[in-house]
Design a protein around this motif. Structure first.
Motif, PDB file in Angstrom:
ATOM      1  N   THR A  92      13.816 -15.861  68.764  1.00 45.07           N
ATOM      2  CA  THR A  92      14.792 -14.909  69.101  1.00 45.07           C
ATOM      3  C   THR A  92      14.430 -13.243  68.876  1.00 45.07           C
ATOM      4  O   THR A  92      15.163 -12.489  69.062  1.00 45.07           O
ATOM      5  CB  THR A  92      16.206 -15.370  68.360  1.00 45.07           C
ATOM      6  N   GLY A  93      12.957 -13.074  67.634  1.00 42.39           N
ATOM      7  CA  GLY A  93      12.709 -12.163  67.109  1.00 42.39           C
ATOM      8  C   GLY A  93      14.154 -11.941  65.749  1.00 42.39           C
ATOM      9  O   GLY A  93      14.186 -10.463  65.462  1.00 42.39           O
ATOM     10  N   ASP A  96      12.546 -10.415  62.521  1.00 45.47           N
ATOM     11  CA  ASP A  96      12.268  -9.246  61.802  1.00 45.47           C
ATOM     12  C   ASP A  96      13.631  -8.923  60.846  1.00 45.47           C
ATOM     13  O   ASP A  96      13.310  -7.743  59.976  1.00 45.47           O
ATOM     14  CB  ASP A  96      12.492  -8.438  63.501  1.00 45.47           C
ATOM     15  N   LEU A  99      12.775  -9.732  57.893  1.00 45.85           N
ATOM     16  CA  LEU A  99      11.770  -9.012  56.893  1.00 45.85           C
ATOM     17  C   LEU A  99      12.190  -7.326  56.625  1.00 45.85           C
ATOM     18  O   LEU A  99      11.440  -6.744  56.031  1.00 45.85           O
ATOM     19  CB  LEU A  99      10.378  -8.773  57.976  1.00 45.85           C
ATOM     20  N   THR A 263       3.444 -10.087  60.847  1.00 49.02           N
ATOM     21  CA  THR A 263       3.265  -8.050  60.747  1.00 49.02           C
ATOM     22  C   THR A 263       1.826  -7.208  60.839  1.00 49.02           C
ATOM     23  O   THR A 263       2.205  -6.373  61.115  1.00 49.02           O
ATOM     24  CB  THR A 263       3.687  -7.791  59.270  1.00 49.02           C
ATOM     25  N   SER A 264       0.711  -7.991  61.256  1.00 48.62           N
ATOM     26  CA  SER A 264      -0.245  -7.335  61.703  1.00 48.62           C
ATOM     27  C   SER A 264      -0.145  -7.888  63.496  1.00 48.62           C
ATOM     28  O   SER A 264      -0.533  -6.886  63.811  1.00 48.62           O
ATOM     29  CB  SER A 264      -1.457  -7.668  61.102  1.00 48.62           C
ATOM     30  N   THR A 265       0.342  -8.866  64.020  1.00 43.76           N
ATOM     31  CA  THR A 265       0.310  -8.911  65.224  1.00 43.76           C
ATOM     32  C   THR A 265       1.754  -8.762  66.334  1.00 43.76           C
ATOM     33  O   THR A 265       1.926  -8.515  67.582  1.00 43.76           O
ATOM     34  CB  THR A 265      -0.348 -10.064  66.153  1.00 43.76           C
ATOM     35  N   GLY A 266       2.553  -8.621  65.191  1.00 47.34           N
ATOM     36  CA  GLY A 266       4.356  -8.423  65.565  1.00 47.34           C
ATOM     37  C   GLY A 266       4.557  -9.871  66.827  1.00 47.34           C
ATOM     38  O   GLY A 266       5.663  -8.734  67.187  1.00 47.34           O
TER      39      GLY A 266
END
Lengths: 267, 330, 277
Positions: A92-93, A96, A99, A263-266
């Protein structure tokens, strides 16, 4: 506010939101009690028919069973956020959002949700332990109690680690996480019985790969005052739960790696 | 030193490709094929304290990648970001304590908890001093008219009410920068106006820097002093909105209601866009014909009942801009 | 034939849709192998540890092992949750459309559930046979393998009985669906059904291994027909006349539960119409 106090706030908030639907919370708890109790029904039926199993009597087997149940119930209670991480956070995102807050993601996931219904499994296991105590005329000395608490602590660490690892996998794929979940439950199922029943490959798995035996079989032998029929040294038995903490440490390293990958590929 | 400094940002994603059919799925299990997507090629801009920036671009242009990097949850492949002296993705925890973020389509409040309980929890998560929290909260509650909503569980709020509560939640720790991602999406007209009014006030009276992404050009028109248009992973334009409009679509519209049926007009540099009974809609380029001259020319020859000039709608300006830059193919 | 077209379409569309969830099927398969292996080892420990009791047991160890693999392979046709599509329909309000269609809602939902179940069944049972029936003997673990049926007639009777088992499971799922529609909540009934189904179908433990004085009750209760009866026919523990008694019981429960379901769904739908729900 320190991390522990914040967890207290999260806990209170989680209780309040579940108490908006008290009937549902009660039903889920009873449901959990019933669905976890059936396993002991099958063990009881087998003992009823076959008498004993490779030198174990029913009361002893119930001890192993109960310790896994209590540890697992606590771990499930504390790490629900990791359990639903793939479906409710990565897909679901919503991760983020965690974070974007000035706290560690792991702390927020622990605080995400504390399911009251997990007490269903806890009660069930506690009842089994009480009955087993009666059956074996077991005397709970302070030493046995201390060892029991240590065993449960190691077990909670180990089962929590399994949920963390499941969450780590979600950084790579959100498909088939149910399978990992089922492996966790399968491990619990296998860990409930004395591992001397199993074939060598499964014993190796339960001692060295996912060390479930170290938080149930070995320390419970020490609590019962028995030696290991498989020949593990007596001095090792009470130390074994340490493996749960080591496993948790490793899984948290994997978690860190997963977060940095995210965090490096999202994705 | 600007408050936000972004230099030469680049970011490439790898996306797993799926071959179709049963065989493809099996092959995919063994060896995945990857396709690279250049989300950001080269993005640079800077922002001073107290600015209100509109960030626009078609879907997939790189807006959300940029916002993610600026808010610290994504690491760029190359380039430099500095916000108030911190590198967001390197000092994430320190950085996010200073910013506020609102995602229009996601909630940060707790669904089953009353709004006030969610606010209290955020106070503890952000380590806000209790005295200070009380003052900030009361001010936000008054500004966003949340008094009656505080005791309601979030799930019972309407979308507009929830958005007001979300904005309040994002500001409890008094961030100096606010990121707003589609804050008016799906809202009814009064709620949109309320959100815009609040954001304007926050920016003007409290000096909070605002970075706004939106597809609603009225948000941009109402709020943004400056607009960055992003497309194909690059900054296509960075200017005040009026300058953008003048560059892209200078034309004006003249609406005339005649006393009789609309006559046929043939004036240099003027185009008839629409004809309906006694009304005409004309488009003209103000650099060739000025509006007063055109009106004088018409009223000299025809009886006119009403007349007014309009600028093209902002959506049209932006659509034209995207067309000019081929940005829609993204 | 034309009258049956909507039902055939409902079945096949659901079947094809479910066949797409390959990852889920693989995941399910690994879980089944794992649980099956642990089950088998536990059973073996009990049987081998008490030879006298084992000799007196109504089913032998190798039968119990085969039973375990069958139970894992047939997991997809256990009636422990309502059709998720119905639960979704209740949540989104889409089930009101089913009332507007010129079809019998009971029959439509029934065939949809059947499509859902059999599609999940096919890949899982195939993989399970491959692993437990073919690979295990090949790697020298034949004693823990899924054995073939006791005889040709046992195989044929099993095929009939398993078809009835699926029909019966669908009838039970329909009852769950109806409770979901009536209470507008899927979670409650699913949670309460799960332990019942796991115990009374024989999924947890072959029903024959429970204490002898429960035997008759366990045989005639409706859940036995979804797993235990076909399994026992498969390895010949129910043969000849007793096999037909088992099949008769399955038919009895299908008729009873379908009749009950039709009547109940009619009432629930009528009530929903009154409420305009």
């Amino acid at each position: 506010m320190n991390a522990l106090a914040l967890l207290g706030r999260y806990f209170a908030a989680s209780m309040r939101s579940q108490m908006q639907y008290p009937a549902s919370a009660l039903m889920l708890t009873v449901g959990q009690l019933a669905s976890t109790a059936i396993e002991i029904v099958s063990i009881w039926a087998l003992f009823d028919r076959f008498g004993a199993i490779k030198g174990w009597e029913l009361g002893e087997v119930m001890f192993f069973y109960a310790f896994v149940g209590v540890s697992f119930a606590f771990a499930d209670f504390l790490t629900r956020g990791f359990d639903v991480f793939g479906s409710d956070f990565v897909r679901t995102g919503a991760f983020d959002r965690l974070l974007l807050r000035p706290r560690s993601a792991a702390l927020q996931l622990v605080g995400h949700d504390f399911r009251i219904s997990r007490f269903g499994r806890f009660f069930q296991a506690a009842i089994v332990l009480a009955v087993a105590t009666q059956m074996l005329h077991f005397v709970w000395t302070p030493q046995a109690i201390a060892l029991a608490l240590w065993t449960v602590a190691g077990g909670v660490a180990l089962f929590s680690a399994l949920f963390v690892l499941q969450a780590v996998l979600a950084f790579w794929t959100v498909e088939s996480l149910e399978a990992v979940n089922a492996l966790t439950y399968g491990g619990v199922y296998a860990g409930q019985l004395p591992i001397s029943l199993y074939a060598r490959w499964l014993r190796t798995f339960l001692i060295f790969i996912v060390p479930l035996a170290c938080v149930a079989y070995f320390p419970v032998l020490a609590i019962l005052g028995r030696s290991d029929p498989l020949g593990a040294p007596d001095e090792f038995l009470p130390v074994a739960p340490l493996a749960g903490f080591i496993f948790l440490g490793l899984s948290l390293l994997a978690w860190r790696f997963g977060v940095s990958k995210y965090t490096s590929t999202g994705s | 030193m600007p408050q936000i400094l972004v230099q030469d940002l680049a970011k490439t994603y790898r996306v797993a490709e799926r071959a179709p059919g049963m065989l493809g799925a099996v092959r995919g299990l063994v060896r995945r094929r990857w396709r690279t997507v250049e989300a950001l090629k080269n993005v640079s801009f800077s922002l001073e304290r107290g600015e209100l920036l509109g960030f626009i671009g078609p879907n997939g242009a790189g807006k959300s990648t940029t916002i993610k990097i600026l808010s610290g949850i994504l690491r760029p492949d190359s380039g430099r970001v500095e916000i108030e002296g911190l590198v967001p993705y390197a000092d994430r925890i320190k950085h996010v304590a200073r910013i506020g973020v609102v995602f229009g389509q996601r909630t940060q409040l707790w669904w089953d908890l009353p709004v006030i309980d969610g606010f209290d929890l955020l106070r503890d998560i952000y380590r806000v001093d209790p005295q200070r929290y009380k003052a900030t909260r009361d001010e936000l509650v008054a500004m966003l008219r949340l008094e009656k909503l505080l005791d309601q569980p979030v799930r019972q709020l309407s979308l507009g009410q929830r958005m007001r509560a979300e904005i309040g939640a994002a500001l409890l720790h008094e961030p100096s920068i606010l990121f707003l991602d589609e804050p008016t999406i799906g809202l009814d007209a009064p709620s949109k106006l309320a959100v815009r009014e609040f954001v304007k006030k926050l920016n003007q009276e409290h000096g909070v820097t605002v970075l706004l992404t939106t597809h609603d050009m009225h948000d941009i028109e109402a709020l943004a002093q400056r607009v960055i248009v992003i497309g194909h992973g690059r900054v296509l334009a960075d200017s005040p909105f009026e300058a953008l409009r003048a560059d892209v679509l200078a034309e004006r519209r003249l609406f005339v209601d005649f006393a009789q049926d609309a006559p046929a007009l043939d004036l240099p540099g003027v185009e008839v866009r629409n004809r309906d009974g006694r009304s005409l809609e004309l488009a003209f380029d103000p650099r060739i014909t000025s509006a007063p001259a055109l009106i004088a020319a018409i009223t000299a020859r025809h009886a006119v009942e009403d007349i007014h000039v309009e600028q093209p709608a902002i959506e049209e300006v932006i659509a034209r801009f995207y067309d000019l830059h081929g940005a829609n193919e993204a | 034939m034309d009258a049956l077209r909507p039902y055939a379409a409902a079945f096949s569309s659901r079947f094809l849709l479910m066949m797409q969830y390959r990852a889920a099927a693989l995941a399910g398969f690994f879980t089944q192998c794992w649980f099956g292996a642990v089950h088998v080892m536990v059973l073996a420990a009990f049987y081998l540890g008490a030879p006298e009791a084992a000799a007196a047991s109504p089913i032998s160890l190798s039968q119990a092992v085969t039973y375990t693999w069958l139970a894992q392979g047939l997991l997809a046709v256990m009636p422990w949750v309502g059709d998720p599509e119905i639960a979704d329909g209740v949540r989104t309000g889409a089930i009101s459309y089913d009332r507007l269609r010129p079809v019998d809602p009971y029959a439509l939902w029934y065939v949809r559930a059947a499509g859902w179940m059999t599609a999940r069944l096919a890949p899982r049972v195939a993989l399970m046979i491959l692993a437990a029936g073919i690979v295990l003997p090949l790697i020298g673990q034949g004693q823990w393998a899924w054995r073939p049926p006791a005889s040709l007639s046992a195989a044929l009777l099993f095929a009939l009985s398993e078809a009835l088992a699926i029909a019966l499971a669908c009838a039970i799922i329909m009852l769950i669906n109806i409770v979901v529609v009536a209470t507008l909540n899927a979670r409650g009934v699913n949670i309460l059904m799960q332990p019942l189904v796991i115990v009374f179908t024989g999924n947890l433990l072959p029903l024959a291994l429970y204490p002898d004085n429960l035997r008759t009750f366990l045989f005639v209760q409706p859940f036995a027909g979804t797993l235990d009866i076909p399994n026992r026919i498969y390895f010949g523990a129910l043969a000849g006349q007793m096999a037909w008694v088992g099949i008769g019981l399955q038919l009895f429960w299908i008729t009873t539960l379908v009749t009950l379901g039709r009547w109940w769904l009619g009432r629930v739908m009528a009530r929903l119409e009154v409420q305009g729900g």
